[in-house]
Structure formats: C-alpha cells, structure tokens
Motif scaffolding. Structure first.
Motif, mmCIF file in Angstrom:
data_model
loop_
_atom_site.group_PDB
_atom_site.id
_atom_site.type_symbol
_atom_site.label_atom_id
_atom_site.label_comp_id
_atom_site.label_asym_id
_atom_site.label_seq_id
_atom_site.Cartn_x
_atom_site.Cartn_y
_atom_site.Cartn_z
ATOM 1 N N LYS A 222 0.836 -1.183 0.000
ATOM 2 C CA LYS A 222 0.000 0.000 0.000
ATOM 3 C C LYS A 222 0.877 1.241 0.000
ATOM 4 O O LYS A 222 1.870 1.333 0.733
ATOM 5 C CB LYS A 222 -0.923 0.013 1.234
ATOM 6 C CG LYS A 222 -1.769 1.271 1.375
ATOM 7 C CD LYS A 222 -2.572 1.232 2.651
ATOM 8 C CE LYS A 222 -3.276 2.552 2.892
ATOM 9 N NZ LYS A 222 -2.312 3.667 3.063
ATOM 10 N N GLN A 225 -0.345 7.930 2.209
ATOM 11 C CA GLN A 225 -1.013 9.146 1.777
ATOM 12 C C GLN A 225 -0.140 10.384 1.980
ATOM 13 O O GLN A 225 -0.248 11.355 1.219
ATOM 14 C CB GLN A 225 -2.315 9.314 2.565
ATOM 15 C CG GLN A 225 -3.330 8.206 2.329
ATOM 16 C CD GLN A 225 -3.891 8.219 0.926
ATOM 17 O OE1 GLN A 225 -4.059 9.270 0.321
ATOM 18 N NE2 GLN A 225 -4.149 7.027 0.377
ATOM 19 N N ILE A 257 -10.864 1.136 5.435
ATOM 20 C CA ILE A 257 -11.498 1.832 4.310
ATOM 21 C C ILE A 257 -12.970 1.413 4.285
ATOM 22 O O ILE A 257 -13.283 0.219 4.121
ATOM 23 C CB ILE A 257 -10.807 1.483 2.977
ATOM 24 C CG1 ILE A 257 -9.308 1.788 3.062
ATOM 25 C CG2 ILE A 257 -11.447 2.231 1.827
ATOM 26 C CD1 ILE A 257 -8.534 1.294 1.863
ATOM 27 N N CYS A 300 -6.071 0.587 -7.900
ATOM 28 C CA CYS A 300 -6.419 1.614 -6.929
ATOM 29 C C CYS A 300 -7.898 1.525 -6.584
ATOM 30 O O CYS A 300 -8.701 1.038 -7.374
ATOM 31 C CB CYS A 300 -6.088 3.012 -7.455
ATOM 32 S SG CYS A 300 -7.122 3.535 -8.829
ATOM 33 N N LYS A 306 -10.613 9.866 -0.466
ATOM 34 C CA LYS A 306 -9.238 9.470 -0.767
ATOM 35 C C LYS A 306 -9.206 8.478 -1.918
ATOM 36 O O LYS A 306 -10.213 7.873 -2.254
ATOM 37 C CB LYS A 306 -8.572 8.840 0.466
ATOM 38 C CG LYS A 306 -8.383 9.797 1.632
ATOM 39 C CD LYS A 306 -7.696 9.081 2.791
ATOM 40 C CE LYS A 306 -7.526 10.024 3.984
ATOM 41 N NZ LYS A 306 -6.866 9.343 5.137
ATOM 42 N N TYR A 308 -6.746 5.156 -2.851
ATOM 43 C CA TYR A 308 -5.748 4.238 -2.297
ATOM 44 C C TYR A 308 -5.125 3.454 -3.443
ATOM 45 O O TYR A 308 -5.843 2.834 -4.249
ATOM 46 C CB TYR A 308 -6.395 3.275 -1.292
ATOM 47 C CG TYR A 308 -7.016 3.967 -0.108
ATOM 48 C CD1 TYR A 308 -6.289 4.189 1.048
ATOM 49 C CD2 TYR A 308 -8.348 4.397 -0.151
ATOM 50 C CE1 TYR A 308 -6.864 4.819 2.137
ATOM 51 C CE2 TYR A 308 -8.922 5.032 0.932
ATOM 52 C CZ TYR A 308 -8.180 5.243 2.081
ATOM 53 O OH TYR A 308 -8.748 5.873 3.158
#
Length: 638
Positions: A222, A225, A257, A300, A306, A308
């Motif tokens: 991952k 951010q 999430i 993604c 957001k 990810y």
C-alpha cells in the motif's frame, strides 16, 4: 438470518445443556446464572429482580423453553444493540455449557480435533444449520462445509469415504446434528494423514470466511497518503470495510477503508484504454495502473475522500482482490451484510427446486408406469379380441357345416313333399341370405379388428409421443382447470341468483299485472268522470254565454242611462235661460225642490248600480277567461 436468530441458536444449546434430565425444563437458579452471563457477554444491564417477577407463579419449579422465551425476548434480546458486543464471546459461553455435557472425546487419539477447532466447527454448524429446532444440517450443507475445509487444506474432497454415512435414511430424512458432525470429523475420515496445524489453519480460515464475513485476506503493498512510500500490510476484506494491519496476527490495525456505493475504481482515460492499461473482469472495467516505483500488478480504490493505491504479488492476486472488492461493493449496494448468508439462501432455494424437480420426476415415472399398465391392458384386450375372432371362425365353420346338413335334409324332404319343400326353399334362401350377410359382416368385423389393431399400435406410439408433449402443457392446463373451476363456481352462483331473480321477477310481474288492472279500472272511471265533466262544462258554457249576452245588454243600458243622467244632473247657473226642446219648456228645479233631491238620490243609486254592474262585468270577464281556458283543456278535473 438476522442477529436474533443467530443468538437464539447458540442460546438454545446453552439451555439444553442445563436440562440434565432431558425433560425440557431448567431450574430457575440455573436460568438466573445463564441470564446473568448472557447480559454480561451482550453488554446489557442485568435485572435480577425481573426474572423473579416474571416467574413468580412458578415458585421454585423448573421452567420450560417456551416459558423462558418471553423473558429472554423482553429483558435480553430486545435490549441487544448490534455492534456493541462480540458475537464470538456469546458463542464461547454457550459452547462451554454444551460441550461439558455433549462433547466427550478421547484425548489420547491422534485424530481428535483441538477444543478451539471443535468450537469453530460448532459455530460453522450453527451458521449453516436450518432455522428449526432441534438444530440439524442437511447433507448438502455438510458436503459444502467439508469441501470448503478440504479446499483450505489444498486437498480434494473424497465423497466415497463418506458415502455410507450420507446414504443413511436417518441422515437423508432428519439431517445431521452437530455432535454427529464433530464425531465424524474426529473419526479422521477427512483429516487422515494431515498435520493438525494444517487442519486448524484450514478450519480457522473457513471460520473467518463464513462466520466472520471475511471475503479475502492477504498481504498487499500500500502506498502512503503523506510520505508516499510503499509498505506491506495485511489486508482483511469484509462486506462493509477493508482493514489493513501491520502483520498477519491482526493486532495493530493501521486503518480501515469504508466500502459503500460511492466507492469505485479510478476511471481510465482514452489513452490508457488505447494502450491496453485497463482490463475487463466479469464485465467490470478495472484500471490497471502502469508499473512505476518498482511495483507491478497495481490497482487503486477510490472513495469520496481518498484514493488508495495498492499492489499485489502477481496478476492472479490482483484479479482476485479486485473481484472481491467489487463483490463487497455490490453487497453493500444490494443492502446485504453477508455474502455467505446470501449464498446459503440461494443453496436452500436450489435444494427446494431440486426437491420439486424430484417430485415432478417421480410423478412422471408414476404416470409412465400407468401408461405402461394401460398399454399392457390394451394388449391383453387385443389378445382377447384375437381369441374371440378364432372362436367366431370356429362357430362360423360349425354353422356352415350345420347349414349343409340342413340343405341335404331339405333336398331329401323336397322329394317327399314338393309343395312344402318349395315354401321351405324360399324361406331357406332368405335365411341363407341373412346368414351370408352375417358372415360378410363377421369378415368385415375381423378386417376392422385387424385394422383397429394396427391403428391401436400407431395410436400407442402417438400417445407416447403426445404424453411427452403433454407434460409441457400440464402446468398451463392445471392453471386453466383451476380458473375453470373458479368460473364454474361463479357460474353456479350466478345461476342461483338468476333463478332467484326469475322467481322475484315473476312475482313482481303478477303484482304489476294486478296493479295494471287496477289502474285500468281507475282510468276507465276517470274517463267516465271526464265525459261527465265535459257535458257539465258544455252546459255551463251555454249558461255563461247567455249571462254574458245579458251582461252586455245591461251594460249598454246602464251606459245610456248614465249619459242621460249626466245631462240631467248638469247644474244651471243664475241668469241662464232654460233650454228649450222643441216648442215645450221645462221648469228648472231649485235645490230645495223635493223632486230634484229625488233625482239626485236616484242618480246616486244609478251610480251604485253602475259600479255594481262594472264589478259584475269584471267578474263575467274573469269567468269568461276561465271558461276559455277550460275549453282549451286547461280545466282541472276533480
């Protein structure tokens, strides 16, 4: 299956574990302990006085499950808030109670499962069991669970070893209890030759997938951010969220999430589509991000706040993760909380459909057997017809032989008595013609029977084919028959109403006929009275015309005398000469003259008479108008 049903399954095991005498009742003291423990694990306040007040009439006697259910629903389950407690703690409490009584194993055996694995299998059994008590699991669900466990252990499920177990009548009819299932797992038929650690890992994986609603777990890279660096995390996907941890033990949760209908995969522009940077997975377009930062197999997940970026170990893992995430989003959009609950309902519907098809197949076999019996019966009837044909042929030969003998006797008798023989010959010829016609009819009948036999064989073939086609229209015909029955009932009801209406109409017709006769008599009476009124009106008209004529004559006379009186009543002033009429002279009377006062009184009387005549004239005019209206048909008939 809602949360209440899941809790009731576990609590049912705890209640039955306390029923040591198997009488279906538990003492009140044990129920107090059970209720207190349930309130503790469900994180709700416990009211010890409520149990005493609820079972005040029972004194110290035991309480049945039906008697405990109202208290359980009102004081415990109705206060439960989903998400405020851990469901696994409730299962562990009920498993601890029921395992002491029902789960007795040989600890020295190498095939016996550990306590933790038995508990997880017990939870899986409760999840997949039918929603009726006592709790059992149908063989199809057992086979599904065993296949999942074998798949997690990377071995092939061998149905042959358990075929004898599944083919038992008691298993097929009533299902499998959890203790029989655990005994089968401890027998080693499934886990023979496999290390216990592998079995435990497989059971844990299946437990987390089905009971814990974990769609997929595994390591993914991952991208951060803030620092934008890549870190390897352990991801756990559920229908509502995607959580990631530092390690596989899931002790430190780094984030979660939330998945909802607003989550989607990042859109791909036309250049990426042209250069092959997107991929279709089960009719859903997932963007395949270009390789960068040394990471391959990237994808993604985009939310409202957001985006990810993640990377899988290979293309297969990337496809599995994207498919699983899309499945979680679909479940949230459809309002479903668990994938396996939905799959369980679908498998139950499929079993019901298979059962319906099996029943339909049995009905079809019974129908085919009935057709076969009908065919055999017709063949037997055909054999009987052939036998009757042979007997008819023998009787015909005997009849022919007897007819020849009679003919010879007639010939011999003809030589003796010619006249009698001539008459007998005529009668015999007629009888012979009838016999020949009968024989011809018999031959035609035999030919018809042979033709009928051939047609019956053809009809039998056609009937077999038609029966196959008939099944396709059976359902439609059943619907039409039901509709026809409903219409027949409605028709019978309408017929009864029609009969009642006919009787009522006849009765009303008779009453109307009597009323018409009465009206006719009244009409004749009214016509007769009308004729009398018309005759009276004619006489009155004549009297009115005569009275009008007299009134006009009297009015003319009154007017004339009024004129004469006005002339006479005109006063004569002083010094005026007396008017002369011809050669005669009249003396003007004075006011004191009695004759003048007499004339004045007579003049006033004439005026009164004139006013009376005017009133009579007006009354006569009104009468004439009413008469004219009556003559025009406007007079009211009394």
């Amino acid at each position: 299956m809602d949360l209440r049903s899941e809790l009731l399954k576990s609590i049912w095991y705890g209640f039955t574990a306390l029923d040591l005498e198997k009488s279906g009742k538990v003492s009140k003291s044990q129920l107090k302990v059970l209720s207190h423990n349930l309130c503790t694990v469900l994180c709700i306040p416990h009211d010890p006085v409520a149990l005493e007040e609820h079972f005040r009439d029972d004194d110290d006697g035991p309480v049945s499950s039906q008697g405990y259910m109202p208290y359980l629903n009102k004081y415990i389950l109705d206060k439960v808030v989903e998400g405020s407690f851990i469901k696994e703690n409730v299962d562990e409490l009920c498993w601890t109670l029921t395992a002491k009584k029902n789960y007795q194993t040989d600890k020295t055996s190498s095939t016996v499962l550990p306590e933790k694995d038995a508990f997880r299998l017990w939870c899986l059994f409760n999840f997949l069991s039918e929603d009726k008590y006592p709790l059992v699991m149908v063989p199809d669900e057992v086979e599904y669970l065993l296949k999942k466990v074998c798949m997690a252990m990377s071995i092939e499920f061998n149905y042959v070893e358990l075929e004898d177990f599944f083919s038992q009548d008691s298993v097929q009819q009533s299902g499998i209890t959890v203790w029989v299932f655990l005994e089968m797992m401890n027998s080693g038929k499934i886990t023979r030759g496999i290390d216990k650690s592998i079995t435990s890992m497989a059971i844990e994986e299946v437990y987390r997938e089905i009971v814990g609603d974990v769609l997929k777990e595994g390591y993914l890279w991952k991208k951060g951010q803030l620092r934008r660096n890549w870190k390897e995390r352990w991801f756990t996907l559920r229908p509502s969220n995607l959580s990631y941890y530092t390690g596989e033990d899931r002790k430190e949760c780094q984030g979660s999430i939330i998945l909802d209908g607003n989550c989607c995969v990042e859109e791909v522009d036309d250049d990426q589509i042209l250069f092959g940077r997107s991929k279709w997975i089960k009719n859903v377009l997932f963007p395949v991000l270009p390789d960068r930062d040394g990471k391959r197999c990237m994808f993604c997940l985009k939310t409202l706040s957001k985006t990810y970026e993640m990377s899988a170990s290979d293309t297969k893992q990337r496809q599995e993760w994207t498919t699983a995430i899309q499945t979680a989003i679909r479940l949230h959009v459809e309002g479903k909380n668990s994938l396996h609950k939905d799959l369980k309902l679908k498998r139950r519907e499929q079993r019901e459909q298979r059962e319906k098809r099996r029943q339909a197949k049995e009905e079809e076999l019974q129908r085919l057997r009935a057709l076969q019996e009908e065919r055999e019966r017709k063949l037997a009837e055909l054999e009987l017809l052939k036998e009757a044909q042979k007997q008819a042929q023998a009787l015909l030969e005997q009849d022919e032989q007897r007819r020849r003998q009679q003919h010879e006797q007639l010939q011999r008798a003809l030589e003796v008595q010619l006249r009698e023989a001539e008459e007998a010959r005529v009668s015999m010829q007629a009888e012979m013609a009838l016999k020949e016609e009968e024989a011809e009819r018999q031959r035609k009948r035999i030919q018809e029977l042979e033709e009928m036999q051939r047609r019956l064989e053809e009809a039998l073939q056609q009937e077999i084919k038609a029966r196959l086609d008939e099944e396709a229209f059976r359902l439609a015909q059943a619907g039409l028959l039901a509709e026809e029955e409903e219409k027949m009932k409605a028709l019978m009801a309408l017929q009864e109403e029609q009969e009642e209406y006919i009787l009522k109409t006849q009765k009303e017709k008779q009453e109307l006929k009597q009323e018409m006769e009465t009206k006719s008599r009244e009409l004749e009476e009214a016509q007769r009275q009308l004729e009398d009124v018309r005759a009276n009106r004619h006489r009155v008209d004549q009297d009115v015309v005569a009275a009008q004529r007299k009134l006009r004559q009297a009015s003319t006379n009154v007017k004339h005398w009024n004129v004469q009186m006005n002339r006479l009543m005109r006063p004569i002033g002083p010094g005026e000469k007396r008017p002369s009429l011809g050669s005669s002279f009249f003396q003007v009377p004075t006011q004191r003259d009695p004759g003048l006062r007499l004339r004045r009184r007579s003049g006033s009387e004439d005026q009164d008479e004139e006013s009376k005549e005017n009133v009579d004239n007006r009354a006569g005019c009104d009468l004439e108008k009413r008469h004219s209206h009556a003559s025009n048909g406007d007079m009211d008939i009394p």
